[in-house]
Design a protein around this motif. Structure first.
Motif, PDB file in Angstrom:
ATOM      1  N   VAL B 380       0.892  -1.183  -0.033  1.00 20.83           N
ATOM      2  CA  VAL B 380      -0.122   0.020  -0.016  1.00 20.83           C
ATOM      3  C   VAL B 380       0.778   1.440  -0.030  1.00 20.83           C
ATOM      4  N   VAL B 381       1.939   1.187   0.983  1.00 19.94           N
ATOM      5  CA  VAL B 381       2.704   2.338   0.918  1.00 19.94           C
ATOM      6  C   VAL B 381       3.456   2.630  -0.277  1.00 19.94           C
ATOM      7  N   TYR B 382       4.103   1.601  -0.979  1.00 20.78           N
ATOM      8  CA  TYR B 382       4.706   1.725  -2.228  1.00 20.78           C
ATOM      9  C   TYR B 382       3.871   2.375  -3.299  1.00 20.78           C
ATOM     10  N   GLU B 383       2.487   1.823  -3.277  1.00 19.24           N
ATOM     11  CA  GLU B 383       1.665   1.987  -4.249  1.00 19.24           C
ATOM     12  C   GLU B 383       1.424   3.668  -4.391  1.00 19.24           C
ATOM     13  N   LYS B 384       1.403   4.134  -3.003  1.00 16.28           N
ATOM     14  CA  LYS B 384       1.086   5.518  -2.983  1.00 16.28           C
ATOM     15  C   LYS B 384       2.176   6.509  -3.326  1.00 16.28           C
ATOM     16  N   ALA B 385       3.510   5.759  -2.677  1.00 21.26           N
ATOM     17  CA  ALA B 385       4.576   6.762  -2.613  1.00 21.26           C
ATOM     18  C   ALA B 385       5.595   6.537  -3.900  1.00 21.26           C
ATOM     19  N   HIS B 386       5.484   5.118  -4.159  1.00 25.73           N
ATOM     20  CA  HIS B 386       6.491   4.865  -5.313  1.00 25.73           C
ATOM     21  C   HIS B 386       7.843   4.643  -4.761  1.00 25.73           C
ATOM     22  N   THR B 387       8.000   4.649  -3.439  1.00 24.29           N
ATOM     23  CA  THR B 387       9.488   4.330  -3.149  1.00 24.29           C
ATOM     24  C   THR B 387       9.248   3.532  -1.657  1.00 24.29           C
ATOM     25  N   ARG B 388      10.165   2.787  -1.528  1.00 20.84           N
ATOM     26  CA  ARG B 388      10.168   1.961  -0.526  1.00 20.84           C
ATOM     27  C   ARG B 388      11.323   2.109   0.783  1.00 20.84           C
ATOM     28  N   GLN B 389      12.052   3.225   0.287  1.00 23.82           N
ATOM     29  CA  GLN B 389      13.340   3.616   1.093  1.00 23.82           C
ATOM     30  C   GLN B 389      12.936   4.364   2.288  1.00 23.82           C
ATOM     31  N   ILE B 390      13.213   3.617   3.480  1.00 21.05           N
ATOM     32  CA  ILE B 390      12.685   4.058   4.617  1.00 21.05           C
ATOM     33  C   ILE B 390      13.306   5.876   5.038  1.00 21.05           C
ATOM     34  N   ALA B 391      14.524   6.163   4.662  1.00 21.57           N
ATOM     35  CA  ALA B 391      15.111   7.454   4.600  1.00 21.57           C
ATOM     36  C   ALA B 391      14.305   8.511   3.927  1.00 21.57           C
TER      37      ALA B 391
END
Lengths: 497, 524
Positions: B380-391
């Motif tokens: 879900v987070v990736y779908e919305k933000a298009h990134t998975r980098q915590i930083a």
């Protein structure tokens, strides 16, 4: 000694020879039709419809009781022979279906192609059903000569000419080696009849007789060429690459299955397997290991799909040799029924994979592995069928190749050939790399050229028969094995009397 | 109802064929068709629970048995026999239901997939068939057949719909698994023929093998090695790759990270459980002596799995990779539970060992649901933000309150907060194993601390703190495809956490039988 008419008459039984006779006649008719009608459709139609006649005779022979031998044991129509005759007719049907477009487009010698194919099938059928050394040799030549010509049928292609010349030279040499072996066997026993050879060997020879071993080795070498076992495999890649693709498909299954049919017949019915089993098992196991490993490893680095299939078929021959080794250890039919089933599955699968390759070649005129890129977008059903056949070759369930392999491995394991099985299993894992690479090309990559391509109805039928066959053989395996088992047994029933 | 399992196994395949018949343009129809098929299959798997009438059985008392001869030939000295033999006990029932649930949620959670929907859904359903077959098979060869069936769909799912490095990940996945299963096949053949020669009955029937153990030994060089130990190592290798156990785990981070969300869910949720299931059913069930001998080493490997996985998670900068490594860590608890249950035999610490084994089996289910939920959250987070980098994140809870809640819930479940399913499983494993392997358990317990560390730290960095203005326009969870999987898994996690007795009852008979088998070792 000259036999009298009374002695000869009961030995002449044309009914037992009817499948082969009608097939040879059919080949003649196909040439005539090509001369007179000159339409591709008519030629192919004649060949396909005509094949129903030898098939009908073979089915009739299989379904009704009949004498199993005629012509003084030169013709042996036992269940083993009938199993192979049907297998070769199946090869004929699928190859003809798959070659329709290609022959029109590239070969341009329509009548010749089909007539040669039918003659070669007749030779193969005889190879599986003779019990006499000379007729084995003659039927081997009847099988091979048409193949040599078929390899060179692309008359304007240098590679095809090269393939034909290589095939003739190497084929002649291997035939000579085989003939040498058969001659030694005749010299040792004074007879060319397999049953008498077996009886003589049993009566007067000790195990590990050196000359007999030499005859064994020469016979193995001769057939090793036909089944493309290492170190007699060198011809395969070049000839597979150069020959017209439908002819390649035909070599890859027909020549191999016929070679195994005759080899197994000689080794078991002439009692060679019983004479020096340890040495023979060691020899066959060693060749099996070399064949599997070389085939599978070298296939990985190929860029031309036909060369890859050549090495793949070398690898597959290695698995068959594993089953053959198992039957040599036991001296019983168990390994052989696994070999027969494996051959059946291999024939259907490999022809299907080649149908996919032919479709690609028809559409793009190219045969490199890279050309499979994005085939899924260009013709999804064709890609699916090809993928199913390739994965079956790799031995992935639920395709039939899986059970065929497991059965061979189980047969070998049972005979204590544990290390051979472990190597075969690991080989099978390695082989997935190159089969999957094509699947990957078809599904993962975008096509180089966009746009659909279509395959003709007959080619689609060939691929469809193979792909569906590969899938339904898994649930039906019980029924099929019930057929392969008496075929394997019948070899031994012959040995008894 | 003998055909129920057949229906459960092949209905997804039928659904896949149905999907293939729908024109590719009709994307909505394809999605709905796949979802309905998966929902029906899930409903059917629930019959396994309700239809068992609290009598879940063990390997000797399978439910919903279907037994049809398939291949049975005897040629010369070779007897080759494979039956189409299906049946489930308590352990298998939980796994079949888990697969039914996660496959359904995976289809729903893939609603946003736009590329080649038809093939995607068909492959997802074929994958479900393969995994169902593994858990429902009661014939060893059939088990192996289904085990292999699952490979190709997974290879294609990762390779076609995966992230940037998808081809590498797909290859690595299939090569590792394939070498593992090739060696496993050698072990299965050894078991089949070994028992066949010993008892004169050649069969791959699991109910027979569970009562007739492989005996005897062969000389290798100057050593005499028991056949059971060899067969154990051969099969265990296949399972260890799948679980995955250190040092055969390196395919997992790549495959999980590159796979699309729903495929990661299936991969972590049920495919890893195939390895654990094989470990319990085949290794513990058929090779008790060998497992007992190996248990001390298995304990050490489990500890390495737990701590190494946790340590690697700690240093990941990609959320999904962190969750992937946390799977390695959590599957370590399953190994630890098995080691604890088998390290001693006889009457000593009987209750504890049973608890450890039950904990291991429960952890399989719990981890399936928890890690499934974690992957959905990451998706879900990736779908919305298009990134998975915590930083790159900070304070997005302000924009995604629902996602933050769901993610935190899953994290709490994963780190073993009481009242959630992870706690029950881990508690059972730790209490049970401590009585037998106190030192291993002591080390492994640090895994909990590390898990809390990396997961909470990640939550803090991603969701809390000052809001990074880059994420001002971020949308929260808003579609059914996102809400339904999260809500459903939340309910299951709570249900198992609050009412574990219900779940332990399902597993009890299978676990009692396994412990009984292990105790039988003392008598030999």
């Amino acid at each position: 000694m000259i036999a009298s008419v009374a002695q000869i008459a009961p030995n002449i039984n044309l009914y037992l020879l009817a499948p082969e006779l009608s097939l040879v006649l059919l080949a003649m008719i196909v040439i005539l039709v090509d001369l007179v009608v000159r339409r591709h459709m008519a030629v192919v139609g004649t060949a396909l419809v005509g094949l129903a006649i030898p098939a009908g005779f073979t089915f009739a022979l299989g379904a009704t009781p009949h004498p199993t031998q005629a012509f003084f044991n030169m013709l042996l129509v036992d269940q083993y022979a009938i199993f192979f005759e049907l297998l070769f007719l199946l090869i004929g049907v699928i190859t003809i279906l798959a070659s329709y477009d290609y022959v029109v487009k590239e070969v341009k010698a329509v009548g010749e192609f089909y007539a040669l194919l039918l003659l070669s099938v007749a030779g193969m059928m005889l190879m599986a059903s003779t019990g006499e050394l000379i007729s084995i040799y003659i039927s081997l030549e009847l099988t091979s000569f048409p193949l040599y010509i078929m390899a060179g049928l692309l008359r304007h292609d240098d590679r095809s000419a090269e393939a034909a010349v290589k095939y003739v030279l190497l084929g002649a040499m291997s035939s000579a080696i085989l003939l040498y072996g058969l001659a030694l066997l005749y010299g040792l026993t004074g007879t060319t009849d397999l049953a008498s050879v077996a009886a003589t060997l049993r009566a007067g020879f000790r195990s590990n007789n050196l000359l007999l071993l030499l005859a064994d080795v020469l016979i193995f070498a001769g057939f090793g060429f036909k089944i493309s076992a290492v170190p007699f495999h060198m011809w395969a890649p070049d000839i597979y690459e150069g020959a017209p693709t439908p002819a390649t498909a035909f070599f890859s299954v027909g020549s191999k299955a016929a070679g195994f049919a005759a080899l197994i017949r000689i080794v078991i019915d002439a009692g060679l397997g019983g004479m020096s089993p340890t040495a023979l098992v060691a020899l066959v196991s060693f060749i099996a290991i070399l064949t599997m490993t070389l085939g599978n490893v070298v296939a990985i680095v190929q860029t031309n799909v036909k060369r890859m299939m050549a090495y793949s078929s070398i690898g597959q021959a290695g698995y068959i040799l594993v089953g053959f080794a198992a039957s040599l250890v036991s001296g019983k039919p168990d390994g052989n029924s696994a070999v027969l089933f494996f051959l059946l599955v291999y024939v259907v699968t490999n022809l299907g994979a080649f149908a996919g390759i032919i479709a690609l070649a028809n559409a793009t005129g190219r045969e490199s592995i890279r050309d499979f890129q994005g085939m899924h977008w260009r013709n999804p059903l064709l890609a699916l069928g090809t993928a199913i056949c390739l994965l079956s070759l790799a031995g992935m369930p639920p395709m039939a190749g899986f059970l065929a392999k497991v059965y061979i491995f189980a047969a070998a394991w049972q005979q204590g050939l544990t290390w051979l099985v472990v190597i075969a299993v690991l080989n099978s894992a390695v082989s997935l790399v190159y089969y999957l690479r094509i699947v990957r090309m078809m599904y993962f990559s975008q096509p180089v050229k966009p746009g659909y391509f279509t395959a003709s109805g007959s080619l689609s039928a060939a691929l469809g028969i193979s792909a569906i066959g590969v899938l339904v053989m898994t649930p039906l395996v019980g029924v099929l094995l019930a057929q392969a088992q008496p075929a394997a047994n019948s070899l031994f029933s012959f040995l008894v009397h | 109802m003998s055909f129920l399992l057949t229906l459960i196994i092949f209905l997804p395949t039928a659904g896949a064929l149905g999907v293939l018949l729908i024109p590719a343009k009709q994307v909505r129809a394809i999605r709905w068709f796949a979802a309905i098929t998966a929902a029906v299959v899930f409903a059917l798997t629930l019959i396994l629970y309700f239809g068992a009438h609290n009598n879940f059985g063990d390997i000797n008392h399978l439910n919903f048995v279907q037994h049809v001869p398939w291949i049975n030939i005897t040629v010369g000295s070779l007897a080759f026999k494979i039956d189409y033999f299906l049946g489930v006990d308590g352990l298998a029932t939980t796994m079949v239901i888990l697969n039914g649930l996660l496959s359904f949620l995976a289809v729903v959670g893939s609603w946003h997939i736009e590329a080649r929907v038809k093939e995607y859904m068909a492959l997802l359903l074929i994958l479900e068939t393969g995994v169902m077959g593994v858990f429902a098979a009661a014939d060893l060869f059939l088990f192996f057949l289904f085990w292999e069936v699952e490979l190709i769909p997974m290879f294609l799912l990762i390779g076609i719909w995966g992230g940037a490095n998808r081809e590498y990940a797909a290859w690595k996945f299939i090569l590792y698994t394939l070498v593992g299963s090739a060696i496993m096949l050698a072990g299965i053949l050894l078991l089949y023929f070994g028992v066949g020669v010993q008892t004169g009955v050649y069969t791959a029937d699991m109910t027979y093998l569970a009562n007739h153990f492989l005996q005897g030994s062969i000389p290798i060089g100057s050593l005499t090695v028991s056949l059971q130990l060899i067969a154990f190592f051969l099969t265990f290798f296949g399972f260890a790759v799948k679980i995955p156990m250190f040092p055969f785990h390196t395919w997992l981070p790549d495959a999980h990270t590159e796979a699309p969300t729903a495929v990661s869910v299936i991969l972590a949720g049920v495919l890893l459980k195939m390895g654990a299931y094989g470990l319990l059913r085949i290794d513990v069930g058929f090779f008790p002596q060998a497992v007992h001998l190996f248990a001390p080493y298995l304990g050490v490997l489990a500890v390495i799995n737990v701590l190494y996985g946790a340590g690697c998670s700690m240093i990941q900068s990609d959320i999904k990779k962190m969750i992937a490594y946390s799977s390695i860590s959590h599957m370590g608890y399953v190994l630890l539970g098995v080691a604890g249950a088998t390290a001693v035999v006889g009457a000593s610490a009987l209750t504890y060992r049973q608890a450890a084994l039950t904990g291991a089996a429960l952890q399989m289910f719990a981890h399936g649901t928890i890690t499934g939920m974690l992957f959905f959250c990451v998706g879900v987070v990736y779908e919305k933000a298009h990134t998975r980098q915590i930083a790159e994140f900070s304070g997005i809870a302000a924009r995604m309150p629902l996602a933050a809640t769901a993610f935190s819930f899953a994290v709490f479940a994963s780190l073993g907060l009481p009242a959630l399913s992870g706690f029950v499983a881990e508690y059972l494993v730790f209490t049970g194993t401590f009585a037998v392997l106190p030192i291993d358990t002591g080390f492994a317990a640090f895994g909990i601390v590390l898990t809390a560390g990396y997961l909470l730290w990640m939550i803090k960095r991603v969701f809390y703190g000052p809001l990074n203005i880059r994420w001002n326009g971020l949308a929260d969870i808003n579609t059914v495809g996102e809400i339904l999987p999260l809500a459903a898994l939340m309910v299951v996690i709570l249900l198992v956490g609050l009412w574990p007795g219900w779940f332990v009852d399902i597993l009890q008979p299978s676990m009692t039988q396994l412990i009984h088998v292990i105790n039988g070792v003392a008598m030999h």
